[in-house]
Write a protein that holds these residues in place. Structure first.
Motif, PDB file in Angstrom:
ATOM      1  N   VAL A 239     -17.036  18.947  62.687  1.00 48.85           N
ATOM      2  CA  VAL A 239     -16.715  17.726  63.425  1.00 48.85           C
ATOM      3  C   VAL A 239     -15.710  18.061  64.522  1.00 48.85           C
ATOM      4  O   VAL A 239     -14.759  18.817  64.313  1.00 48.85           O
ATOM      5  N   SER A 240     -15.938  17.505  65.719  1.00 52.23           N
ATOM      6  CA  SER A 240     -15.066  17.768  66.861  1.00 52.23           C
ATOM      7  C   SER A 240     -13.950  16.744  66.910  1.00 52.23           C
ATOM      8  O   SER A 240     -13.949  15.742  66.179  1.00 52.23           O
ATOM      9  N   ILE A 241     -12.993  16.973  67.818  1.00 51.85           N
ATOM     10  CA  ILE A 241     -11.899  16.020  67.982  1.00 51.85           C
ATOM     11  C   ILE A 241     -12.399  14.715  68.596  1.00 51.85           C
ATOM     12  O   ILE A 241     -11.683  13.719  68.612  1.00 51.85           O
ATOM     13  N   LEU A 242     -13.662  14.705  69.085  1.00 52.12           N
ATOM     14  CA  LEU A 242     -14.292  13.485  69.589  1.00 52.12           C
ATOM     15  C   LEU A 242     -15.242  12.887  68.559  1.00 52.12           C
ATOM     16  O   LEU A 242     -16.024  11.988  68.874  1.00 52.12           O
ATOM     17  N   GLU A 245     -20.607  15.532  65.427  1.00 49.76           N
ATOM     18  CA  GLU A 245     -20.870  16.292  64.209  1.00 49.76           C
ATOM     19  C   GLU A 245     -22.001  17.299  64.422  1.00 49.76           C
ATOM     20  O   GLU A 245     -22.975  17.028  65.123  1.00 49.76           O
ATOM     21  N   ILE A 246     -21.843  18.459  63.776  1.00 55.27           N
ATOM     22  CA  ILE A 246     -22.855  19.513  63.789  1.00 55.27           C
ATOM     23  C   ILE A 246     -23.180  19.868  62.338  1.00 55.27           C
ATOM     24  O   ILE A 246     -22.280  20.071  61.519  1.00 55.27           O
ATOM     25  N   PHE A 247     -24.487  19.981  62.039  1.00 60.87           N
ATOM     26  CA  PHE A 247     -24.947  20.251  60.686  1.00 60.87           C
ATOM     27  C   PHE A 247     -25.700  21.582  60.660  1.00 60.87           C
ATOM     28  O   PHE A 247     -26.394  21.937  61.616  1.00 60.87           O
ATOM     29  N   GLU A 248     -25.563  22.302  59.543  1.00 57.98           N
ATOM     30  CA  GLU A 248     -26.269  23.566  59.344  1.00 57.98           C
ATOM     31  C   GLU A 248     -27.286  23.391  58.218  1.00 57.98           C
ATOM     32  O   GLU A 248     -26.950  22.889  57.145  1.00 57.98           O
ATOM     33  N   THR A 256     -24.662  16.821  67.435  1.00 60.79           N
ATOM     34  CA  THR A 256     -24.304  16.443  68.797  1.00 60.79           C
ATOM     35  C   THR A 256     -23.201  17.348  69.311  1.00 60.79           C
ATOM     36  O   THR A 256     -22.208  17.591  68.624  1.00 60.79           O
ATOM     37  N   PHE A 257     -23.401  17.844  70.538  1.00 68.69           N
ATOM     38  CA  PHE A 257     -22.389  18.658  71.199  1.00 68.69           C
ATOM     39  C   PHE A 257     -22.379  18.283  72.673  1.00 68.69           C
ATOM     40  O   PHE A 257     -23.432  18.247  73.321  1.00 68.69           O
ATOM     41  N   GLY A 258     -21.201  17.992  73.204  1.00 67.79           N
ATOM     42  CA  GLY A 258     -21.101  17.609  74.604  1.00 67.79           C
ATOM     43  C   GLY A 258     -21.897  16.360  74.926  1.00 67.79           C
ATOM     44  O   GLY A 258     -22.475  16.263  76.010  1.00 67.79           O
ATOM     45  N   GLN A 259     -21.968  15.429  73.958  1.00 69.59           N
ATOM     46  CA  GLN A 259     -22.694  14.169  74.112  1.00 69.59           C
ATOM     47  C   GLN A 259     -24.193  14.387  74.295  1.00 69.59           C
ATOM     48  O   GLN A 259     -24.892  13.525  74.827  1.00 69.59           O
ATOM     49  N   ARG A 260     -24.710  15.527  73.871  1.00 74.54           N
ATOM     50  CA  ARG A 260     -26.140  15.795  73.902  1.00 74.54           C
ATOM     51  C   ARG A 260     -26.605  16.199  72.510  1.00 74.54           C
ATOM     52  O   ARG A 260     -25.877  16.866  71.774  1.00 74.54           O
ATOM     53  N   LYS A 261     -27.824  15.820  72.168  1.00 77.78           N
ATOM     54  CA  LYS A 261     -28.395  16.185  70.878  1.00 77.78           C
ATOM     55  C   LYS A 261     -28.677  17.682  70.820  1.00 77.78           C
ATOM     56  O   LYS A 261     -29.168  18.279  71.780  1.00 77.78           O
ATOM     57  N   VAL A 262     -28.376  18.277  69.686  1.00 83.43           N
ATOM     58  CA  VAL A 262     -28.602  19.705  69.448  1.00 83.43           C
ATOM     59  C   VAL A 262     -29.682  19.863  68.382  1.00 83.43           C
ATOM     60  O   VAL A 262     -29.601  19.251  67.313  1.00 83.43           O
ATOM     61  N   ASP A 263     -30.684  20.658  68.668  1.00 82.37           N
ATOM     62  CA  ASP A 263     -31.731  20.984  67.691  1.00 82.37           C
ATOM     63  C   ASP A 263     -32.171  22.419  67.947  1.00 82.37           C
ATOM     64  O   ASP A 263     -33.076  22.687  68.736  1.00 82.37           O
ATOM     65  N   GLY A 277     -34.558  26.277  71.038  1.00 86.90           N
ATOM     66  CA  GLY A 277     -34.754  24.882  70.666  1.00 86.90           C
ATOM     67  C   GLY A 277     -34.409  24.000  71.848  1.00 86.90           C
ATOM     68  O   GLY A 277     -34.700  24.334  73.007  1.00 86.90           O
ATOM     69  N   THR A 278     -33.737  22.880  71.583  1.00 85.40           N
ATOM     70  CA  THR A 278     -33.365  21.959  72.652  1.00 85.40           C
ATOM     71  C   THR A 278     -31.908  21.556  72.545  1.00 85.40           C
ATOM     72  O   THR A 278     -31.344  21.469  71.460  1.00 85.40           O
ATOM     73  N   TRP A 279     -31.333  21.340  73.698  1.00 88.73           N
ATOM     74  CA  TRP A 279     -29.999  20.739  73.816  1.00 88.73           C
ATOM     75  C   TRP A 279     -30.149  19.624  74.840  1.00 88.73           C
ATOM     76  O   TRP A 279     -30.436  19.896  76.007  1.00 88.73           O
ATOM     77  N   GLY A 280     -29.999  18.391  74.391  1.00 90.37           N
ATOM     78  CA  GLY A 280     -30.326  17.274  75.245  1.00 90.37           C
ATOM     79  C   GLY A 280     -31.830  17.224  75.432  1.00 90.37           C
ATOM     80  O   GLY A 280     -32.604  17.350  74.475  1.00 90.37           O
TER      81      GLY A 280
END
Length: 388
Positions: A239-242, A245-248, A256-263, A277-280
């Motif tokens: 979890v970031s200071i914002l 959340e990132i899951f493994e 989510t990283f940088g307000q974009r979905k991470v997959d 994969g995709t970022w955003g």
């Protein structure tokens, strides 16, 4: 079995001529206690070679049987850690390689109660043996914690070619011999000016000790120092200071990283570590090899080659893009980020936070600008003479 007898047993395979004899018309006999593991069956073989040993009268070899460059194999042994707990262990051997397209090196791994979480590890990937090289002694040095249960060591080769080793030694060494551990904790010392001789050496807290780094982004088992740092909760979620959340999930990293979905998926275990994969809304394809680094996201691409002569720490690879004497882009990849089993979430976020545009390093040769074509810029304004 005492310490000296244990070492003697480990070295028996490469010290007894009768035990290493190659039976005629049969599969090459392996030294006692050694075996081969590989990414797929029948891609590699190991045996004994008496033709051109580096030290002694014979060497053991690991050879690829398939043209598939994505495979890897290891010629290894495993033994109990009880005689080495609380000590610093050096595994060394004389090695040579021929036509290695990929990389090769010695490796050693110290395991504890959980085999999925090694206590110490190094595979020489940051100082890999490639191509064709003559005899030279190399070493891997690891601390063996008191909770260690098993030690594994051997020769690894990824890709194609052949590698040999002989003169195998396992030695307990003192603290004057530096560890090569890719997972080692390295204290961070703040640059606050000179310290007096009587002052204790400042050592960082555990949550500030990095085990890996990509560019300026370092990480450990509980923290990723991105621009908006992430910490690992007890449930394993990052979890970031914002509050992103990132899951493994095994090799998958989502969230989510940088307000974009991470997959994204992290595929490692060979000479190639790949994040795809995709970022955003855009595709990501990051390929990390011993000799090159490519980072693609949508229309953005960074392509860098490894600078093997760069003055960097032995646990780092430096990747650069140059134009003559100028460095146009630079990324250092260090520690656990170079492991064949890198921590997935930490690796993904470190690369994403580095960005996909070139980063020109400071103190670089200036990049020439196009000539000025304006006549005004070339005309020198008239200056009135000073009054008499």
């Amino acid at each position: 079995m005492d310490f000296r007898k244990k070492l003697a047993a480990l070295l028996l395979a490469l010290a007894a001529p009768a035990a290493l004899a190659e039976p005629t018309g049969s599969t090459p006999k392996l030294p006692v206690g050694w075996y081969v593991t590989e990414s797929a069956p029948k891609r590699y073989e190991a045996g004994v070679d008496t033709s051109a040993p580096c030290e002694g009268s014979r060497s053991a070899y690991l050879r690829s049987l398939s043209p598939d460059e994505a495979g890897y194999g290891t010629f290894m042994q495993a033994f109990g850690a009880q005689d080495f707990r609380g000590k610093r262990l050096r595994f060394s051997a004389a090695t040579r390689v021929k036509d290695v397209d990929g990389w090769a090196g010695l490796w050693m791994r110290v395991e504890g109660p959980d085999p999925k979480q090694p206590l110490a590890f190094d595979n020489m990937q940051s100082r890999a043996l490639v191509g064709t090289r003559g005899c030279k002694r190399h070493e891997v040095v690891l601390d063996v914690p008191k909770e260690a249960t098993t030690i594994m060591a051997g020769l690894i080769m990824s890709g194609t070619g052949q590698a040999w080793l002989d003169g195998v030694r396992f030695e307990v060494v003192d603290e004057s011999v530096a560890v090569t551990d890719l997972l080692a904790s390295r204290p961070l010392v703040a640059s606050t000016g000179p310290a007096g001789l009587d002052e204790p050496t400042p050592v960082a807290k555990n949550d500030q000790v990095p085990v890996g780094r990509v560019g300026d982004i370092w990480f450990n088992n509980g923290r990723i120092m991105t621009a908006k740092p992430y910490t690992r909760r007890q449930d394993g979620v990052w979890v970031s200071i914002l509050s992103e959340e990132i899951f493994e999930h095994g090799i998958a990293v989502t969230g989510t990283f940088g307000q974009r979905k991470v997959d994204l998926l992290v595929k490692a275990g060979t000479s190639l570590t790949r994040i795809e994969g995709t970022w955003g809304e855009d595709l990501v394809d990051i390929q990390l090899r011993p000799d090159a680094l490519t980072m693609k996201w949508g229309r953005l691409t960074r392509q860098l080659l490894r600078d093997k002569d760069a003055p960097v720490d032995s646990t780092c690879n430096r990747y650069v893009t140059t134009e003559g004497p100028r460095v146009l882009d630079l990324v250092d990849v260090c520690g656990a980020a170079l492991s064949t089993r890198p921590p997935t979430a930490q690796l993904v976020l470190s690369f994403l936070d580095n960005g996909f545009r070139r980063v020109v390093p400071p103190r670089n040769f200036p990049i020439p600008q196009p000539p000025v074509r304006s006549r005004e810029a070339l005309n020198t304004p008239s200056v009135s003479p000073p009054p008499q």
